[in-house]
Design an enzyme around this catalytic site. Sequence first.
Site, PDB file in Angstrom:
ATOM      1  CE  LYS A 125       6.307  -2.539  10.487  1.00  0.00           C
ATOM      2  NZ  LYS A 125       5.653  -1.738   9.450  1.00  0.00           N
ATOM      3  N   GLY A 164      11.564   2.629   8.056  1.00  0.00           N
ATOM      4  CA  GLY A 164      11.019   3.213   9.285  1.00  0.00           C
ATOM      5  C   GLY A 164       9.603   2.763   9.582  1.00  0.00           C
ATOM      6  CG  ASP A 165       5.956   1.144  11.643  1.00  0.00           C
ATOM      7  OD1 ASP A 165       5.281   0.981  10.614  1.00  0.00           O
ATOM      8  OD2 ASP A 165       5.437   1.116  12.780  1.00  0.00           O
ATOM      9  CG  ASN A 239       6.573   9.744   7.542  1.00  0.00           C
ATOM     10  OD1 ASN A 239       5.902   8.930   6.913  1.00  0.00           O
ATOM     11  ND2 ASN A 239       7.455  10.520   6.951  1.00  0.00           N
ATOM     12  CB  SER A 382      10.380   1.268   0.542  1.00  0.00           C
ATOM     13  OG  SER A 382      10.389   2.044   1.713  1.00  0.00           O
TER      14      SER A 382
END
Length: 450
Positions: A125, A164-165, A239, A382
């Site tokens: 991360k 993304g995050d 999202n 992903s």
Amino acid sequence: MPYVKEVFEYLKRTSPSQTEFYQAAQEVLESLRPLMAKYPKYTQHKIIERIVEPERQILFRVNWLDDNGVIQVNKGFRIEFNSALGPYKGGLRFHPSVNAGVIKFLGFEQIFKNALTGLQIGGGKGGSDFNPKGKSDNEIMRFCQAFMSELFRHIGANTDVPAGDIGVGGREIGYMFGMYKKLANKYEGAFTGKSLKWGGSLARTEATGYGTVYFAKYMLEDRGETLEGKRCVVSGSGNVAIYTIEKLYQLGALPITCSDSNGMIYDEAGIDLGLLKDLKEVKRVRLSEYVKYVPTAKYTPIEAYPEGTNAVYNVPCFAAFPSATQNELNITDAKNLLASGCICVSEGANMPTTHEAMELFIEAKICYGPGKAANAGGVATSQLEMAQNAAKITWSFEEVDAKLAQIMKDIYINSSTTAAEFGEPTNLVLGANIAGFRKVADAMIEQGLV
Ligand code: NDP
Ligand code: 2IT
């Protein structure tokens, strides 16, 4: 068993002030007690001591120029936590609250989440304390390029693949991928969540939210229940929240709330999904604007939330989908949900429930899907994007969505059968943690002391 206490003392001494990381580690380690007792090999190989320590932590400076020509400095992070199952994989978060402890908690969760998908992805991360709110498009681009000017040397399609995050969506991935391609001189799948025009996968945008709702569906099916016609509360309006709401409608449920960091919307008639997408994905404005278009909806600013609560969880519902951020649902919120008759909580966000609130849900034996199981559909898709990139092919939306639904079903079955194996059939926290850990730990043992 002494190991939990000893590991905690070690973590607190060697990684001070990383509160969120201790919380995530505590939850996993406590779940592992019965497994450790039954299989001494994990103790012999010091898997716990090894798994709480990231394989590599990259901390870097990000300098960039704002629109006034003023130099700005931010912190950059990439924590490559565990590569036993595949290349490091996990998102990047841009939010002012980001620090080493937050990225470490997210990276730690990601190890087990990625293992649960059954796919070949390790855990990592990253992110920055950069605040994208109020920045111009040019500032976002310059920041992303500056961030990538360091990170590019550490990532790649077979080493570490970010996505993304919070605060990182399609626009940011585009700017970061562009800079990666230029500096690395490679056009390869070093990112996921890419645009559909240049290597992205259909259904990746929708995947986390859709997956969280599929997970709820499978939990409920096991109890002879469905989401059809049921009132559901959702937090967040990014999202994950948007595509949770979309899938809830597709399954005949009625999503009635959403929120951002300034307040929440309660729309008795059901959240207007088209309007929400327009406000958040196109106009990029605050959620308070919603009531300008739907005067019958109610907006509650955060200052007006009842003391010590998140007003989203004061709305009576059948199921709740926390989809904003960590520790957004506390013990009071959990009590409010249970008192209103809520029987299902499926976590789209990472660790949205405090430790005490989580224990209450487990004790109440409701359908409780912890984030690392319930929101794994994003990272799983992903990996489907990586697979398509590697094979230089594209699958249809329906194909990807069908694979996603099957993966969520498998995660539910794996978590619930593991929970039953260890004597607590409804405790998916126990089941998900043990099932995820066991896969990584066995791989670590087989790969030797590296
Ligand atoms: P977005 O940036 O798209 O949306 C985040 C939403 O959460 C916004 O509505 C934001 O409000 C709100 N929010 C963020 N921080 C806070 C805060 N401190 N307090 C209150 N509200 C907050 O992010 P995502 O939807 O991608 O991520 C949401 C959650 O889902 C995160 O926990 C993330 O880690 C998790 N997740 C995301 C995945 C993905 O694929 N994107 C996959 C798996 C999990 P505001 O705009 O006001 O900041
Ligand atoms: O928390 C998560 O699983 C994500 N933000 C998605 C990670 C990914 O690599 O797709």
